[in-house]
Design an enzyme around this catalytic site. Structure first.
Site, PDB file in Angstrom:
ATOM      1  N   ARG A 103       0.846  -1.199   0.000  1.00  0.00           N
ATOM      2  CA  ARG A 103       0.000   0.000   0.000  1.00  0.00           C
ATOM      3  C   ARG A 103       0.880   1.248   0.000  1.00  0.00           C
ATOM      4  O   ARG A 103       1.976   1.251   0.597  1.00  0.00           O
ATOM      5  CB  ARG A 103      -0.870  -0.019   1.257  1.00  0.00           C
ATOM      6  N   THR A 378      -9.013   0.526 -10.080  1.00  0.00           N
ATOM      7  CA  THR A 378      -8.510  -0.656  -9.362  1.00  0.00           C
ATOM      8  C   THR A 378      -8.648  -1.892 -10.243  1.00  0.00           C
ATOM      9  O   THR A 378      -9.398  -1.898 -11.211  1.00  0.00           O
ATOM     10  CB  THR A 378      -9.232  -0.834  -7.995  1.00  0.00           C
ATOM     11  N   THR A 396      -3.967  -0.880  -7.431  1.00  0.00           N
ATOM     12  CA  THR A 396      -4.736   0.320  -7.778  1.00  0.00           C
ATOM     13  C   THR A 396      -3.878   1.575  -7.820  1.00  0.00           C
ATOM     14  O   THR A 396      -2.847   1.654  -7.152  1.00  0.00           O
ATOM     15  CB  THR A 396      -5.876   0.536  -6.750  1.00  0.00           C
ATOM     16  N   ASN A 398      -5.936   4.160  -7.374  1.00  0.00           N
ATOM     17  CA  ASN A 398      -7.168   4.778  -6.848  1.00  0.00           C
ATOM     18  C   ASN A 398      -8.059   5.203  -8.009  1.00  0.00           C
ATOM     19  O   ASN A 398      -8.257   4.422  -8.919  1.00  0.00           O
ATOM     20  CB  ASN A 398      -6.858   5.899  -5.857  1.00  0.00           C
ATOM     21  N   SER A 449      -8.019   1.032   3.048  1.00  0.00           N
ATOM     22  CA  SER A 449      -8.441   0.514   1.745  1.00  0.00           C
ATOM     23  C   SER A 449      -9.620  -0.439   1.912  1.00  0.00           C
ATOM     24  O   SER A 449      -9.885  -0.935   3.014  1.00  0.00           O
ATOM     25  CB  SER A 449      -7.269  -0.234   1.113  1.00  0.00           C
ATOM     26  N   SER A 450     -10.308  -0.693   0.818  1.00  0.00           N
ATOM     27  CA  SER A 450     -11.351  -1.734   0.815  1.00  0.00           C
ATOM     28  C   SER A 450     -10.904  -2.964   0.035  1.00  0.00           C
ATOM     29  O   SER A 450     -11.682  -3.906  -0.141  1.00  0.00           O
ATOM     30  CB  SER A 450     -12.630  -1.193   0.165  1.00  0.00           C
ATOM     31  N   GLY A 470     -13.550  -1.830  -7.378  1.00  0.00           N
ATOM     32  CA  GLY A 470     -14.807  -1.074  -7.260  1.00  0.00           C
ATOM     33  C   GLY A 470     -14.979  -0.398  -5.917  1.00  0.00           C
ATOM     34  O   GLY A 470     -16.089  -0.394  -5.365  1.00  0.00           O
ATOM     35  N   GLY A 471     -13.887   0.180  -5.360  1.00  0.00           N
ATOM     36  CA  GLY A 471     -14.003   0.929  -4.106  1.00  0.00           C
ATOM     37  C   GLY A 471     -14.639   0.050  -3.037  1.00  0.00           C
ATOM     38  O   GLY A 471     -14.358  -1.148  -2.954  1.00  0.00           O
TER      39      GLY A 471
HETATM   40  N1  GLY Z   1      -8.466   3.053  -3.505  1.00  0.00           N
HETATM   41  C1  GLY Z   1      -9.531   2.206  -3.208  1.00  0.00           C
HETATM   42  C2  GLY Z   1      -9.249   1.293  -2.089  1.00  0.00           C
HETATM   43  O1  GLY Z   1      -8.093   1.019  -1.808  1.00  0.00           O
HETATM   44  O2  GLY Z   1     -10.183   0.842  -1.473  1.00  0.00           O
END
Ligand code: GLY
Length: 565
Positions: A103, A378, A396, A398, A449-450, A470-471
């Site tokens: 990350r 992503t 990603t 983002n 993050s998700s 997808g966030g």
């Molecule tokens: N940038 C989207 C996530 O990491 O959830």
């Protein structure tokens, strides 16, 4: 009787979404190697092909996944690339399991209120331009993965993508659409405009040739010098100089200080399977486990479809409320791991009514116009081989083309992952997510993050790798695929084709794919849900082991959209 009708309609719904595509897998997006000992699924045929070619050259699933990741940075640079970050879950042939955290990190000069102007978070600063970027972690994470279990060299898995960047490829309609949608912001940065816009600053059109010679040269330098080219060599120096001249904070020292972290996966049980999820700074593993734990408190097989969707929505809502309050980088904030505990799920389940949605929503009111984001950034790569290497990489920059900044001479798009921090308590990020102090900005911290790369085991043996883009819908997608595939024993291609829902607590809306039958939508409204209909949600990739064979599955929605453009 009424309940029976709803049940039957729902059962039809559970098997009627995108059936043609579901049956036509594998495709050029999801392929099995010629010897049938390896499989790869990505959102892009070039990436999948290069990954499969990597297997043919003697590589394993780990080599293939890394080759795919570098290729996606060339052909799908609006979603991911070496200017961004990633989370990797890997199960090695020798049985070891690693969670590799690549990350982005905030620069050393980052401060809690760096995006607050006149008392208010300014989203433009955290989404576009020099301040929006964190220190990218993907190169270091791929390098780590390669060293842990690749059969080829780092150089060998990078070069095919470098060749493609140099030679060029035909821009897909989906990429052309993303370039058009972000053209105004890309035009602000000459090195970005030089790649994606023409001489008149107009977006490059679909089917024109995109050559990225600078990116090819950067890839070749990494291939030759290793990741040190990126973190302490020319790339870091060029970026530091550009940042200093353009109001950014990132220095070459920040690059030198970047650290890949080895994390302890979140391990949980569901429907007789063991799940490995990614821990903080992802919220993914924690909340996938939490939601499934809540669901299994109910007799899922006896619920009518509308009741099941309602229950899922309620479980998601509780989980996302916890996300907003508790989750952040665990190196900086204490994240209670008990969120993924079965006892906690039991306590939450007692608060859920199957008749009516819970109404005690207290947080702010972020922008809800987020549909365009939930599929357009992503990426997830699934790779596996019969030697026992199982890989899940979610990567990603983002939102589309990240910060829109390309450092001149590098071809690398820098992320805008700083927007995943809570710029201010209660201020929504690009996905409408709010957060607390736990996810406040701090020097060298990683934004929440998700992303939810996930591995599934039965009796200790790997049977599935999956993840999504997808966030925040990543969490919901992974939950739904696991629910259908593990609890309902659907083949994963069918599981992924079911109409999806998403509830993220704030805004208090139930996002529903338009494929869901109207009768079920109405039943959900009767239970108190305010629905927001989206045509399509997400982009998942998975590989399932079935009868000893690897079955790769790429997102049917992406394939359908690309085939109709
Ligand atoms: N940038 C989207 C996530 O990491 O959830």
């Amino acid at each position: 009787m009424k309940k029976l009708v709803v049940l039957l309609l729902g059962v039809c719904a559970l098997f009627s979404v995108l059936p043609v595509l579901a049956d036509s897998q594998p495709s050029q997006y999801a392929q099995v190697s010629a010897d049938e000992r390896a499989a790869v699924a990505t959102v892009n045929p070039y990436a999948t092909q290069i990954a499969i070619d990597t297997i043919a050259r003697g590589g394993n699933a780990i080599d293939a996944a890394i080759a795919a990741a570098f290729t996606l940075g060339v052909v799908d640079g609006h979603n991911s690339g070496i200017g961004g970050g990633c989370f990797i879950l890997v199960r090695m042939a020798d049985g070891r399991i690693f969670a590799i955290d690549g990350r982005e990190m905030a620069p050393a000069a980052a401060t809690r209120d760096m995006f607050v102007v006149d008392g208010k978070a300014n989203p433009e600063l955290s989404r576009t331009g020099a301040l929006a970027a964190g220190i990218p972690g993907s190169v270091a994470a791929f390098d780590k993965l390669q060293k842990l279990g690749g059969k080829l060299t780092f150089r060998e898995v990078i070069l095919p993508a470098a060749d493609l960047a140099e030679k060029g490829f035909s821009i897909s309609p989906a990429l052309a659409e993303r370039i058009t949608a972000t053209a105004d912001n890309l035009a602000k940065f000459p090195a970005s405009a030089a790649i994606y816009l023409d001489k008149n600053n107009k977006p490059l059109s679909a089917f024109s040739l995109l050559q990225q010679k600078d990116l090819a040269a950067t890839y070749r330098s990494i291939a030759k010098q290793g990741s040190s080219y990126f973190y302490s060599g020319d790339f870091a120096k060029k970026t530091g100089r550009w940042m200093a001249a353009n109001g950014g904070m990132i220095t070459s020292k920040d690059f030198a200080n970047y650290q890949v972290k080895m994390r302890k996966p979140i391990v949980s049980e569901f429907a007789g399977y063991t799940l490995y999820g990614f821990p903080p700074p992802s919220s993914g593993g924690m909340h996938v486990a939490q939601i499934l734990n809540i669901l299994e408190q109910f007799d899922l097989n006896k619920l009518a479809p509308a009741e099941r969707y309602h229950l899922m929505a309620e479980a998601m809502k509780f989980a996302f409320a916890d996300r907003a309050h508790w989750l952040g980088d665990s190196d900086f904030t204490k994240v209670p791991l008990s969120i993924a505990d079965k006892r906690y799920a039991k306590a939450i389940a007692q608060k859920i009514s199957l008749e009516k949605t819970t109404a005690d929503i207290t947080a702010g009111n972020p922008d809800v116009d987020i549909q365009h984001l939930m599929q357009k950034h992503t990426t997830h790569i699934a790779a596996a081989d019969l030697d026992g290497n199982w890989v899940a990489i979610t990567s990603t920059v983002n939102t589309s083309f990240g910060s829109k900044v390309v450092i001149p001479g590098t071809g690398v798009v820098l992320n805008n992952q700083m927007d995943d921090f809570s710029a201010q308590v209660g201020a929504a990020n690009a996905f409408g997510l709010v957060g607390s102090d736990a996810n406040a900005i701090a020097a060298r911290k990683r934004p929440l993050s998700s992303m939810s790369p996930t591995l599934v085991f039965k009796n200790g043996e790997p049977v599935m790798t999956l993840g999504a883009a997808g966030g925040p819908t990543i969490i919901s997608q992974v939950v739904q695929t696991l629910l259908y595939a593990l609890n309902d024993s659907m083949p994963v291609e069918k599981a992924m084709a079911q109409a999806r829902i998403h509830q993220q607590w704030n805004p208090n809306l139930l996002f529903v794919e338009s494929a869901m039958p109207v009768e079920i939508q109405q039943a959900l409204q009767k239970k108190g849900h305010e629905l927001k209909i989206w045509p399509s949600m997400g982009a998942s990739q998975a590989i399932q082991l079935r009868d000893g064979k690897l079955v790769p599955v790429a997102e049917p929605r992406v394939i359908l959209q690309n085939s109709t453009k």
